[in-house]
Write a protein that holds these residues in place. Structure first.
Motif, PDB file in Angstrom:
ATOM      1  N   TYR A  48       0.820  -1.203   0.000  1.00  0.00           N
ATOM      2  CA  TYR A  48       0.000   0.000   0.000  1.00  0.00           C
ATOM      3  C   TYR A  48       0.859   1.262   0.000  1.00  0.00           C
ATOM      4  O   TYR A  48       0.595   2.219  -0.735  1.00  0.00           O
ATOM      5  N   VAL A  49       1.882   1.261   0.836  1.00  0.00           N
ATOM      6  CA  VAL A  49       2.767   2.433   0.897  1.00  0.00           C
ATOM      7  C   VAL A  49       3.441   2.665  -0.448  1.00  0.00           C
ATOM      8  O   VAL A  49       3.521   3.794  -0.943  1.00  0.00           O
TER       9      VAL A  49
ATOM     10  N   VAL B 104       0.937   4.125  -2.996  1.00  0.00           N
ATOM     11  CA  VAL B 104       0.653   5.546  -2.761  1.00  0.00           C
ATOM     12  C   VAL B 104       1.821   6.414  -3.215  1.00  0.00           C
ATOM     13  O   VAL B 104       1.636   7.445  -3.873  1.00  0.00           O
TER      14      VAL B 104
ATOM     15  N   THR C  15       1.143   8.656  -6.518  1.00  0.00           N
ATOM     16  CA  THR C  15       0.708   9.990  -6.089  1.00  0.00           C
ATOM     17  C   THR C  15       0.693  10.998  -7.235  1.00  0.00           C
ATOM     18  O   THR C  15      -0.296  11.741  -7.404  1.00  0.00           O
TER      19      THR C  15
ATOM     20  N   SER D 158     -13.372  10.382   8.739  1.00  0.00           N
ATOM     21  CA  SER D 158     -11.967  10.149   9.082  1.00  0.00           C
ATOM     22  C   SER D 158     -11.236   9.382   7.982  1.00  0.00           C
ATOM     23  O   SER D 158     -10.049   9.617   7.733  1.00  0.00           O
ATOM     24  N   VAL D 159     -11.930   8.473   7.294  1.00  0.00           N
ATOM     25  CA  VAL D 159     -11.300   7.706   6.219  1.00  0.00           C
ATOM     26  C   VAL D 159     -10.937   8.622   5.056  1.00  0.00           C
ATOM     27  O   VAL D 159      -9.867   8.502   4.451  1.00  0.00           O
TER      28      VAL D 159
ATOM     29  N   ARG E  83     -10.116  11.613   5.177  1.00  0.00           N
ATOM     30  CA  ARG E  83      -9.071  12.588   5.528  1.00  0.00           C
ATOM     31  C   ARG E  83      -7.670  12.029   5.299  1.00  0.00           C
ATOM     32  O   ARG E  83      -6.678  12.734   5.506  1.00  0.00           O
ATOM     33  N   LEU E  84      -7.571  10.763   4.892  1.00  0.00           N
ATOM     34  CA  LEU E  84      -6.257  10.175   4.631  1.00  0.00           C
ATOM     35  C   LEU E  84      -5.544  10.958   3.525  1.00  0.00           C
ATOM     36  O   LEU E  84      -6.165  11.304   2.520  1.00  0.00           O
ATOM     37  N   PRO E  85      -4.264  11.222   3.688  1.00  0.00           N
ATOM     38  CA  PRO E  85      -3.526  11.976   2.667  1.00  0.00           C
ATOM     39  C   PRO E  85      -3.571  11.275   1.307  1.00  0.00           C
ATOM     40  O   PRO E  85      -3.428  10.059   1.226  1.00  0.00           O
TER      41      PRO E  85
ATOM     42  N   VAL F 244      -4.920   9.448  -0.697  1.00  0.00           N
ATOM     43  CA  VAL F 244      -5.945   8.433  -0.935  1.00  0.00           C
ATOM     44  C   VAL F 244      -7.341   8.989  -0.640  1.00  0.00           C
ATOM     45  O   VAL F 244      -8.286   8.786  -1.416  1.00  0.00           O
ATOM     46  N   GLY F 245      -7.486   9.688   0.472  1.00  0.00           N
ATOM     47  CA  GLY F 245      -8.769  10.275   0.827  1.00  0.00           C
ATOM     48  C   GLY F 245      -9.243  11.280  -0.207  1.00  0.00           C
ATOM     49  O   GLY F 245     -10.427  11.320  -0.560  1.00  0.00           O
TER      50      GLY F 245
END
Length: 239
Positions: free
Chosen positions: A11-12, A15, A19, A97-98, A100-102, A104-105
């Motif tokens: 996942y990291v 992203v 990005t 809150s989900v 708000r993820l950098p 991805v959100g």
């Protein structure tokens, strides 16, 4: 546990690598590429975790018809496993809150995922209204867990009314979905997933015409009965 750790690393990496692609798509207003990336990530995740899925009933669904998909909810992995099976592409109403993820959100908001504030009724109404507009103007389907949260013991919990209001206001049929086996792989409060098999059954769509808020209880019971009609669903054996 090793597979779950590998999934986090995956996942990291996704992203970081994607990005620039995500930001470009958001800048020029593209949605389909971001959706394709998300679905691809979910499919790879399933393989990394060693989860096999047997799906039934998908052939009875028309990808051109917006629907409200309602599965039972026993595990964190339910959503991704069901999402990749839905004909066409569905969106989801998620906790703020989900979203708000950098990065991805932001991408999830851009493609039509809808945030909801669970602290007040007005927040829920606004989220439903926004989802209805997306269903009518863009033909989106939505995936909503009618229980609202994961079951602690595997039994089907009480239904919340939000998803049913969405179906009534949009006029979209409800597709009950039975998910079997995910709790054994990753129950609530467990942060890693085991290898194993999952079965997902898509039932006949339930038309909402003829129902109203006053008779919503009957509609909810009909959807509940469909989910429980598969042996082993909701922690109970059914004939």
């Amino acid at each position: 546990m090793i597979r779950t750790a590998l999934l986090v690393v995956f996942y990291v990496a996704v992203v970081v690598v994607l990005t620039p692609v995500i930001l470009f798509c958001m800048l020029v207003g593209l949605r389909d590429p971001l959706v394709a990336i998300g679905l691809w990530t979910m499919r790879v995740s399933r393989r990394v975790l060693g989860i096999t899925v047997e799906a039934a009933g998908v052939e009875r669904l028309d990808p051109r018809t917006p629907c409200v998909y309602m599965p039972n909810h026993a595990s964190f992995i339910d959503g991704p496993l069901v999402m990749v099976l839905i004909p066409g592409v569905a969106r989801v109403i998620l906790k703020q809150s989900v979203l708000r993820l950098p990065v991805v959100g932001m991408a999830m908001r851009h493609v039509g995922f809808v945030p909801v504030d669970r602290k007040g009724a007005e927040g829920g109404k606004k989220s439903i209204a926004r989802a209805v507009r997306l269903m009518r103007t863009r033909g989106y389907s939505f995936l909503i867990f009618p229980e609202g949260t994961r079951s602690r013991d595997g039994r089907l919990g009480p239904f919340r009314r939000g998803g049913f209001f969405l179906a009534l206001e949009s006029g979209a049929p409800i597709v009950p979905v039975t998910v079997l086996g995910t709790r054994e792989l990753m129950p609530k409060r467990q942060w890693f997933s085991r290898r194993g098999a999952v079965r997902v059954v898509f039932h006949e769509p339930v038309p909402v015409q003829g129902y109203a808020p006053e008779t919503m209880g009957e509609l909810m019971e009909k959807v509940r009965a469909a989910i429980l009609s598969v042996e082993g669903a909701g922690g109970e054996r059914r004939s």
